[in-house]
Design a protein around this motif. Structure first.
Motif, PDB file in Angstrom:
ATOM      1  N   ILE A  33       1.714   5.143   5.822  1.00  0.00           N
ATOM      2  CA  ILE A  33       3.139   5.388   6.084  1.00  0.00           C
ATOM      3  C   ILE A  33       3.336   6.858   6.463  1.00  0.00           C
ATOM      4  CG2 ILE A  33       4.169   3.521   4.718  1.00  0.00           C
ATOM      5  CD1 ILE A  33       4.508   5.465   2.409  1.00  0.00           C
ATOM      6  N   GLY A  34       4.229   7.072   7.408  1.00  0.00           N
ATOM      7  CA  GLY A  34       4.551   8.426   7.855  1.00  0.00           C
ATOM      8  C   GLY A  34       5.845   8.886   7.221  1.00  0.00           C
ATOM      9  N   VAL A  35       5.778  10.006   6.471  1.00  0.00           N
ATOM     10  CA  VAL A  35       6.973  10.482   5.760  1.00  0.00           C
ATOM     11  C   VAL A  35       7.355  11.906   6.175  1.00  0.00           C
ATOM     12  CG1 VAL A  35       6.789   8.971   3.742  1.00  0.00           C
ATOM     13  CG2 VAL A  35       5.508  11.100   3.766  1.00  0.00           C
ATOM     14  N   GLY A  36       6.940  12.310   7.374  1.00  0.00           N
ATOM     15  CA  GLY A  36       7.289  13.653   7.845  1.00  0.00           C
ATOM     16  C   GLY A  36       6.534  13.992   9.112  1.00  0.00           C
ATOM     17  N   GLU A  37       6.788  15.200   9.609  1.00  0.00           N
ATOM     18  CA  GLU A  37       6.211  15.630  10.889  1.00  0.00           C
ATOM     19  C   GLU A  37       4.804  16.216  10.749  1.00  0.00           C
ATOM     20  OE1 GLU A  37       7.689  15.304  13.967  1.00  0.00           O
ATOM     21  OE2 GLU A  37       9.201  14.165  12.879  1.00  0.00           O
TER      22      GLU A  37
END
Length: 303
Positions: free
Chosen positions: A281-285
């Motif tokens: 999961i991607g939770v930021g840049e």
């Protein structure tokens, strides 16, 4: 694999948590007894958090059974039961990425704009940090921008890139990348692919051809196909996944942009409706903001 990023996860899920947790807490704090009206309100909260109608109904049915079995009378004690029900759906440990099976080819698929290239760059960077030898193949030859973007990410990650000209045969790129991976004794080869869902037949043929090349030329490698979905699209992401499942088998999901949406509940929907584990999961840049998905941490950060 990506370490204890619980605080980052919590921060990244803030919008979804505010949407689900606040509403659930409010409803439970105001409730005097546990009755059908209370369950109906909880179901409505889940549906509006993009868990989907079918999955929300299932969650509430399971919750009722658990509350009854545990003889719970106080509405405030429902939250732990709700957490358990969601963890049961997500599966406890099946989502863990197994980095020890090498050599490995990761085929990354998904429509344009979902964060495919960025995800590839982040996975490559993390594997490189863990001392694995990584190679990237720019097999989305349909868009020059995709090749350029991957080049930037490969340099940032300090990982070699195999590319051809725009418009060339994606399977030829993969063929060259496989030869390079074998010659250089690479641990993981990550292949980008085109994301033209509106042209399903072409995409199907292309992915089938790429898969044939990998199986023929690199039969000793474990092959994994990961589908990238943009969390901000909510239930549309589930529909996208269904369309890709018609094209090729999918081993796992990379869910990006969770930090930018209140629709994080789609994680639960994906697992329940499609039975495909969410792997990352991607939770930021940032490079380290793509995390290996852990169902317990996710549910804790959510509720």
């Amino acid at each position: 694999m990506f370490g204890g990023f619980f605080d980052k996860l919590k921060g990244g899920l803030a919008k979804t948590r505010n949407s689900i947790n606040q509403k659930v807490s409010e409803v439970l704090n105001l409730a005097i007894i546990i009755d059908d009206d209370l369950y109906e309100e909880l179901e409505e909260i889940l549906i509006t958090s993009d868990i989907g109608v079918e999955t929300s109904i299932y969650v509430i049915e399971k919750l009722k059974i658990r509350v009854k079995d545990n003889k719970i009378k106080d509405p405030a004690q429902i939250i732990p039961c709700l957490k358990e029900v969601i963890i049961d759906i997500l599966g406890e440990n099946e989502n863990q990425v197994k980095p020890q099976e090498f050599p490995k080819v990761i085929l990354v698929i998904g429509v344009n704009g979902v964060g495919k290239t960025t995800s590839i760059g982040k996975i490559a960077a993390t594997l490189k940090d863990e001392k694995y030898k990584v190679l990237i193949a720019a097999a989305d030859t349909f868009r020059a921008a995709a090749i350029d973007q991957l080049e930037i990410w490969s340099k940032r990650a300090g990982v070699a890139l195999i590319k051809h000209q725009e418009g060339s045969d994606p399977a030829a790129v993969v063929f060259d990348a496989v030869q390079a991976a074998k010659a250089r004794k690479v641990d993981v080869l990550i292949c980008d692919t085109a994301g033209r869902l509106h042209n399903k037949k072409n995409l199907m043929d292309e992915l089938a051809k790429i898969t044939r090349v990998i199986k023929r030329e690199y039969s000793e490698a474990l092959m994994e196909t990961l589908l990238v979905i943009d969390a901000t699209t909510g239930q549309n992401g589930v529909q996208q996944a269904k369309q890709f499942m018609d094209i090729c088998p999918i081993d796992g999901i990379i869910l990006t942009k969770l930090d930018g949406t209140a629709k994080g509940g789609v994680v639960i929907s994906i697992k329940k409706q499609l039975n495909i584990p969410v792997k990352y999961i991607g939770v930021g840049e940032g490079v380290d903001d793509l995390q290996v998905f852990n169902s317990k941490d996710f549910v804790e950060a959510l509720l």
